[in-house]
Design a protein around this motif. Structure first.
Motif, PDB file in Angstrom:
ATOM      1  N   MET A   1       0.835  -1.186   0.000  1.00 27.72           N
ATOM      2  CA  MET A   1       0.000   0.000   0.000  1.00 27.72           C
ATOM      3  C   MET A   1       0.880   1.250   0.000  1.00 27.72           C
ATOM      4  SD  MET A   1      -3.319  -0.038   0.126  1.00 27.72           S
ATOM      5  CE  MET A   1      -4.744  -0.952   0.452  1.00 27.72           C
ATOM      6  N   THR A   2       0.433   2.235  -0.753  1.00 26.32           N
ATOM      7  CA  THR A   2       1.095   3.529  -0.731  1.00 26.32           C
ATOM      8  C   THR A   2       0.467   4.317   0.408  1.00 26.32           C
ATOM      9  OG1 THR A   2      -0.522   4.627  -2.145  1.00 26.32           O
ATOM     10  CG2 THR A   2       1.240   3.414  -3.242  1.00 26.32           C
ATOM     11  N   GLY A   3       0.891   5.487   0.678  1.00 27.49           N
ATOM     12  CA  GLY A   3       0.267   6.312   1.699  1.00 27.49           C
ATOM     13  C   GLY A   3      -0.899   7.105   1.151  1.00 27.49           C
ATOM     14  N   GLN A   4      -1.250   6.849  -0.105  1.00 24.50           N
ATOM     15  CA  GLN A   4      -2.310   7.605  -0.758  1.00 24.50           C
ATOM     16  C   GLN A   4      -3.684   7.098  -0.350  1.00 24.50           C
ATOM     17  OE1 GLN A   4      -1.414   6.901  -4.874  1.00 24.50           O
ATOM     18  NE2 GLN A   4       0.089   8.550  -4.962  1.00 24.50           N
ATOM     19  N   GLY A   5      -4.630   8.015  -0.279  1.00 26.21           N
ATOM     20  CA  GLY A   5      -6.017   7.649  -0.029  1.00 26.21           C
ATOM     21  C   GLY A   5      -6.634   7.084  -1.299  1.00 26.21           C
TER      22      GLY A   5
END
Length: 145
Positions: A1-5
């Protein structure tokens, strides 16, 4: 997972798939013909007359750009222009048999790419992704209305 929403991921996804090849490239020219033919097809499926202005709105470009795309696709034999059935004062685009064939081929290619991108996914996961994307598109159209 990236830190993006999830919203950021969605817009990154859209930017990634909307990249345009360099102009003058034969693939870019064919891509533009598919793009305008897809717009005409999509508008027709939603019961919207495929006028140049409607095509411009569907693609997200100005009217003059849409007019050039329609002229190119008409010259290539993929679209035909005629009087609108709803309003004879307007002209609307429709797919020719050659345009439908080209679009069918493009749709087969799109399914092949989706199959490669989702290799290893279960059929349930693919269908859930399809449902979620379809729901997002429907809500996006409703927001535009």
């Amino acid at each position: 997972m990236t830190g993006q929403g999830p919203g950021q991921v969605l817009f990154n996804f859209v930017r990634h798939w909307s990249r345009r090849p360099a102009t003058g490239d034969a693939g870019a020219d064919q891509g533009r013909l598919v793009l305008v033919s897809e717009a005409v097809h999509s508008l027709g499926e939603r019961g919207i007359s495929a006028t140049v202005n409607a095509i411009a709105h569907e693609i997200g470009i100005d009217q003059s750009g849409a007019s050039r795309l329609v002229k190119s696709a008409t010259a290539a034999g993929y679209l035909a222009m005629g009087a609108s059935a709803a309003d004879g004062r307007q002209r609307e685009a429709s797919l020719t048999p050659a345009g439908q064939s080209m679009l069918d081929q493009a749709h087969r290619w799109q399914e092949e790419v989706f199959g490669r991108l989702t290799a290893g996914w279960s059929e349930t996961r693919r269908r859930e992704f399809q449902r979620a994307m379809t729901e997002l598109m429907d809500r996006s159209y409703a927001m535009d209305a």
